[in-house]
Design a protein around this motif. Structure first.
Motif, PDB file in Angstrom:
ATOM      1  N   MET A   1      16.656   0.079  20.435  1.00 38.77           N
ATOM      2  CA  MET A   1      15.622  -0.361  21.554  1.00 38.77           C
ATOM      3  C   MET A   1      15.662  -1.764  21.959  1.00 38.77           C
ATOM      4  N   SER A   2      15.972  -2.665  21.034  1.00 36.43           N
ATOM      5  CA  SER A   2      16.029  -4.085  21.706  1.00 36.43           C
ATOM      6  C   SER A   2      17.443  -4.036  22.273  1.00 36.43           C
ATOM      7  N   GLY A   3      18.337  -3.487  21.788  1.00 35.63           N
ATOM      8  CA  GLY A   3      19.780  -3.727  22.679  1.00 35.63           C
ATOM      9  C   GLY A   3      19.914  -2.985  24.118  1.00 35.63           C
ATOM     10  N   ILE A   4      19.150  -1.918  24.162  1.00 31.62           N
ATOM     11  CA  ILE A   4      19.315  -0.962  25.323  1.00 31.62           C
ATOM     12  C   ILE A   4      18.482  -1.735  26.666  1.00 31.62           C
ATOM     13  N   ALA A   5      17.342  -2.616  26.021  1.00 32.43           N
ATOM     14  CA  ALA A   5      16.718  -3.335  27.181  1.00 32.43           C
ATOM     15  C   ALA A   5      17.686  -4.660  27.549  1.00 32.43           C
ATOM     16  N   MET A   6      18.499  -5.073  26.777  1.00 34.49           N
ATOM     17  CA  MET A   6      19.097  -6.188  27.265  1.00 34.49           C
ATOM     18  C   MET A   6      20.389  -5.563  27.879  1.00 34.49           C
ATOM     19  N   SER A   7      20.862  -4.503  27.595  1.00 38.82           N
ATOM     20  CA  SER A   7      22.263  -4.017  28.391  1.00 38.82           C
ATOM     21  C   SER A   7      21.794  -3.677  29.644  1.00 38.82           C
ATOM     22  N   VAL A   8      20.711  -3.064  29.654  1.00 44.00           N
ATOM     23  CA  VAL A   8      20.282  -2.358  31.027  1.00 44.00           C
ATOM     24  C   VAL A   8      20.107  -3.697  32.118  1.00 44.00           C
ATOM     25  N   SER A   9      19.809  -4.824  31.507  1.00 43.05           N
ATOM     26  CA  SER A   9      19.703  -6.152  32.282  1.00 43.05           C
ATOM     27  C   SER A   9      20.766  -6.450  32.872  1.00 43.05           C
ATOM     28  N   ALA A  10      21.942  -6.194  32.330  1.00 43.92           N
ATOM     29  CA  ALA A  10      23.310  -6.411  32.761  1.00 43.92           C
ATOM     30  C   ALA A  10      23.713  -5.899  34.047  1.00 43.92           C
ATOM     31  N   VAL A  11      22.967  -4.874  34.483  1.00 51.63           N
ATOM     32  CA  VAL A  11      23.090  -4.163  35.835  1.00 51.63           C
ATOM     33  C   VAL A  11      22.593  -5.290  36.923  1.00 51.63           C
ATOM     34  N   ALA A  12      21.279  -5.907  36.474  1.00 54.15           N
ATOM     35  CA  ALA A  12      20.775  -6.796  37.287  1.00 54.15           C
ATOM     36  C   ALA A  12      21.766  -7.947  37.623  1.00 54.15           C
ATOM     37  N   LEU A  13      22.399  -8.631  36.355  1.00 52.98           N
ATOM     38  CA  LEU A  13      23.086  -9.690  36.273  1.00 52.98           C
ATOM     39  C   LEU A  13      24.173  -9.550  37.038  1.00 52.98           C
ATOM     40  N   PHE A  14      24.783  -8.429  37.262  1.00 49.95           N
ATOM     41  CA  PHE A  14      26.039  -8.397  38.216  1.00 49.95           C
ATOM     42  C   PHE A  14      25.562  -8.818  39.529  1.00 49.95           C
ATOM     43  N   LEU A  15      24.304  -8.943  39.890  1.00 48.34           N
ATOM     44  CA  LEU A  15      23.988  -9.521  41.072  1.00 48.34           C
ATOM     45  C   LEU A  15      24.279 -10.832  41.190  1.00 48.34           C
ATOM     46  N   GLN A  16      24.233 -11.400  40.047  1.00 49.82           N
ATOM     47  CA  GLN A  16      24.663 -12.970  40.275  1.00 49.82           C
ATOM     48  C   GLN A  16      25.744 -13.377  41.134  1.00 49.82           C
ATOM     49  N   PHE A  17      26.956 -12.332  40.781  1.00 50.58           N
ATOM     50  CA  PHE A  17      28.224 -12.736  41.503  1.00 50.58           C
ATOM     51  C   PHE A  17      28.095 -13.004  43.158  1.00 50.58           C
ATOM     52  N   PRO A  18      27.686 -11.786  43.637  1.00 45.06           N
ATOM     53  CA  PRO A  18      27.366 -11.890  45.173  1.00 45.06           C
ATOM     54  C   PRO A  18      26.353 -13.025  45.633  1.00 45.06           C
ATOM     55  N   ILE A  19      25.453 -13.525  44.844  1.00 43.30           N
ATOM     56  CA  ILE A  19      24.382 -14.311  45.118  1.00 43.30           C
ATOM     57  C   ILE A  19      24.884 -15.627  44.972  1.00 43.30           C
ATOM     58  N   LEU A  20      25.830 -15.941  43.866  1.00 45.79           N
ATOM     59  CA  LEU A  20      26.216 -17.330  43.640  1.00 45.79           C
ATOM     60  C   LEU A  20      27.379 -17.446  45.022  1.00 45.79           C
ATOM     61  N   HIS A  21      28.063 -16.557  45.320  1.00 47.59           N
ATOM     62  CA  HIS A  21      28.997 -16.620  46.290  1.00 47.59           C
ATOM     63  C   HIS A  21      28.259 -16.747  47.563  1.00 47.59           C
TER      64      HIS A  21
ATOM     65  N   SER B   1      27.905 -16.736  34.054  1.00 44.45           N
ATOM     66  CA  SER B   1      27.590 -15.603  34.703  1.00 44.45           C
ATOM     67  C   SER B   1      28.247 -14.576  33.662  1.00 44.45           C
ATOM     68  N   VAL B   2      29.460 -14.632  33.655  1.00 44.23           N
ATOM     69  CA  VAL B   2      30.233 -13.733  32.824  1.00 44.23           C
ATOM     70  C   VAL B   2      29.838 -13.530  31.600  1.00 44.23           C
ATOM     71  N   ALA B   3      29.522 -14.640  30.831  1.00 42.48           N
ATOM     72  CA  ALA B   3      29.299 -14.704  29.594  1.00 42.48           C
ATOM     73  C   ALA B   3      27.839 -14.009  29.546  1.00 42.48           C
ATOM     74  N   CYS B   4      26.946 -14.194  30.199  1.00 41.74           N
ATOM     75  CA  CYS B   4      25.633 -13.488  30.384  1.00 41.74           C
ATOM     76  C   CYS B   4      25.778 -12.006  30.456  1.00 41.74           C
ATOM     77  N   ILE B   5      26.518 -11.764  31.141  1.00 42.67           N
ATOM     78  CA  ILE B   5      26.794 -10.212  31.409  1.00 42.67           C
ATOM     79  C   ILE B   5      27.524  -9.585  30.433  1.00 42.67           C
ATOM     80  N   CYS B   6      28.455 -10.284  29.679  1.00 42.40           N
ATOM     81  CA  CYS B   6      29.139  -9.678  28.352  1.00 42.40           C
ATOM     82  C   CYS B   6      27.956  -9.543  27.332  1.00 42.40           C
ATOM     83  N   ASN B   7      27.020 -10.591  27.351  1.00 42.41           N
ATOM     84  CA  ASN B   7      26.142 -10.596  26.289  1.00 42.41           C
ATOM     85  C   ASN B   7      25.114  -9.324  26.389  1.00 42.41           C
ATOM     86  N   THR B   8      24.511  -9.149  27.678  1.00 47.61           N
ATOM     87  CA  THR B   8      23.644  -7.982  27.878  1.00 47.61           C
ATOM     88  C   THR B   8      24.419  -6.623  27.918  1.00 47.61           C
ATOM     89  N   MET B   9      25.462  -6.543  28.327  1.00 44.31           N
ATOM     90  CA  MET B   9      26.034  -5.374  28.545  1.00 44.31           C
ATOM     91  C   MET B   9      26.412  -4.623  26.922  1.00 44.31           C
TER      92      MET B   9
END
Length: 526
Positions: free
Chosen positions: A445-465, A87-95
């Protein structure tokens, strides 16, 4: 085109395929590596000894063995830590995707590839130096590997500009190889099961970075490959007696000329014929590029694409973070069965190289047909992309449905649908951005779409917990919610289809008005 230049183009294409297959998406083989890390005892200090629990004591299991100890049946915290690494790796990638895209547009290919190579070597060496006592090194290690792979993939997307008729197809082929590079961690797993130490395997991967360095300086441009490709465009090693400095000057000059031609074309385009909306013309020419980028970002075409990207990425990363615990639960903790399904998933990912080009062929299917009167190439490309976007959304929904069903044999179909969807998604995302928006903004344009998705990926932490602590490892209800959210992705292809119909209507209306004016003028002359 001279034969030497054609050979250089093909060498760039084929070497890029090798690079994508063995370096870019190795982190997608995380499920295979997790099995190895568990066998090595990473985060094993969080496993509870069931025998101790039965006597009322809560001792921590610390005995590390190449094969999982049968006494350990409750490793929820270990699974949570390993899921969080991904999850951390995916968030780093998207951010980091937007900063990466910005730097790529501004600094060019060589700078970005050197950054990627440094991250790749750092990631492999961190895993080489890690141990059970330093399990936390996995967090920066996997983050470095996944970010480096994304950078390498972005720099390879432009290779499609060398082959105009198959541009989208080449982008999706690279994406298929990107997904299939999960085979690297599968090979690591198979060799580890035969007694090869983990540190030796990753040390050899670090030395493979020499290939990346050679390709960067011999077969890749210093800055960018422009589109459309100028006739005398050169890059890389010496070509036709030109030195590297001359190549770079020609490349810069060609890019400037190409940009000037695009600006002139934009100034003379009639209203309604742009593949975007009618962008406002700034009074200050110096701010033209800035305003154009802002207009692209705020267009409905991009905003719905952003929703499409965020939801599909979230679905895939929830899958990657929970696939090993899900298989363990469905297999009732039978590690032999879990290993079998893990291998099946890894082998299925290798087939991405076969499925991904289908999306490119769908997007390029119109390239050999004549354009409609008044229609430009960009509008035709955009119209062709709506079907590819719809198929990707459909695959994502079906993949989520299968993964939600708690039936172990059904996971074979889940693996297939995940790989097909991933192959369609990543290549389709890059191809759509390159079609719908100006090339000078491609990286951003390609990067901003992936970076914004990092906001949603932060939901992984509470969801996994929540899954581990409240649902006791059963992620069924979370998967149901993710499946329902995937239905929103169908809005994007529908919007693109309606947008293209609107452009067609505007073009026909403008053509009819033009004919009426000509007819009226001809009548008045009589």
């Amino acid at each position: 085109m001279p034969a030497a230049v054609r050979v250089q183009h093909w060498l760039t294409l084929l070497s890029g395929l090798v690079e994508a297959l063995f370096f870019t998406g190795i982190s997608f083989g995380w499920a295979s590596l997790v099995f190895v890390l568990k066998a090595e005892g990473y985060f094993a200090g969080h496993c509870v000894n069931n025998t101790a629990e039965a006597t009322g004591e809560h001792s921590i299991h610390t005995d590390v063995h190449p094969v999982l100890d049968l006494l350990i049946t409750d490793c929820i915290d270990q699974d949570e830590h390993l899921s969080q690494v991904m999850s951390v790796a995916c968030i780093c990638n998207t951010m980091t995707r937007f900063p990466i895209g910005y730097l790529f547009d501004r600094c060019g290919t060589t700078v970005m590839r050197l950054i990627a190579i440094s991250l790749y070597i750092t990631g492999t060496l961190l895993i080489t130096l890690s141990s059970v006592g330093t399990s936390t090194l996995l967090y920066p290690a996997l983050s470095c590997l996944i970010v480096s792979g994304s950078i390498l993939y972005i720099t390879n997307v432009q290779v499609g500009n060398l082959f105009d008729s198959f541009r989208s197809t080449i982008i999706t082929i690279y994406n298929g190889a990107f997904d299939s590079s999960a085979l690297v961690f599968l090979v690591v797993k198979l060799l580890h099961e035969r007694g090869v130490p983990l540190y030796s395997l990753f040390l050899s991967l670090a030395f493979n970075g020499v290939f990346l360095i050679l390709r960067t300086f011999l077969l890749m441009p210093r800055r960018h490959i422009p589109y459309p490709l100028p006739e005398k465009y050169t890059y890389g090693v010496k070509c036709h007696g030109q030195n590297r400095g001359t190549d770079q000057m020609n490349e810069l000059r060609d890019e400037e000329q190409d940009d000037q031609e695009k600006h002139k074309k934009e100034e003379h385009d009639e209203a309604g014929l742009s593949s975007l909306h009618l962008l406002p013309s700034p009074k200050d020419p110096c701010k033209e590029q800035e305003v154009a980028f802002q207009s692209c970002v705020l267009s409905w075409l991009f905003l719905w694409h952003l929703v499409w990207v965020v939801i599909i990425i979230f679905c895939h990363y929830i899958f990657f973070s929970t696939v090993n615990p899900t298989l363990t639960r469905l297999a009732e903790n039978d590690q032999t069965l879990v290993s079998h399904y893990t291998n099946a998933f890894a082998f299925t990912q290798l087939c991405s190289l076969l499925f991904a080009p289908l999306n490119g062929l769908i997007m390029d299917r119109h390239k050999h047909k004549s354009l409609a009167p008044g229609e430009d190439k960009r509008e035709a490309d955009l119209r062709s992309s709506s079907l590819a976007l719809f198929l990707t959304s459909l695959q994502c929904f079906l993949f989520c449905v299968c993964f939600t069903c708690p039936v172990l044999p059904l996971q074979y179909l889940t693996f297939i649908l995940q790989v097909v969807c991933s192959g369609f998604f990543y290549g389709g995302h890059q191809a759509f951005v390159s079609i719908a928006f100006p090339m000078p903004h491609f990286g951003k344009m390609s990067g901003i779409a992936m970076s914004v998705s990092a906001v949603a990926l932060f939901l992984q932490f509470p969801i996994l917990h929540f899954i581990q602590q409240r649902l006791h490892g059963d992620s069924f209800y979370v998967k149901v919610g993710v499946t329902l959210a995937s239905l929103l992705t169908f809005v994007h292809p529908l919007h693109v289809h309606l947008h293209c119909r609107k452009l067609t209507t505007q073009r026909k209306t403008g053509h009819d008005v033009h004919e009426q004016v000509l007819t009226s003028s001809h009548t008045n002359c009589k």
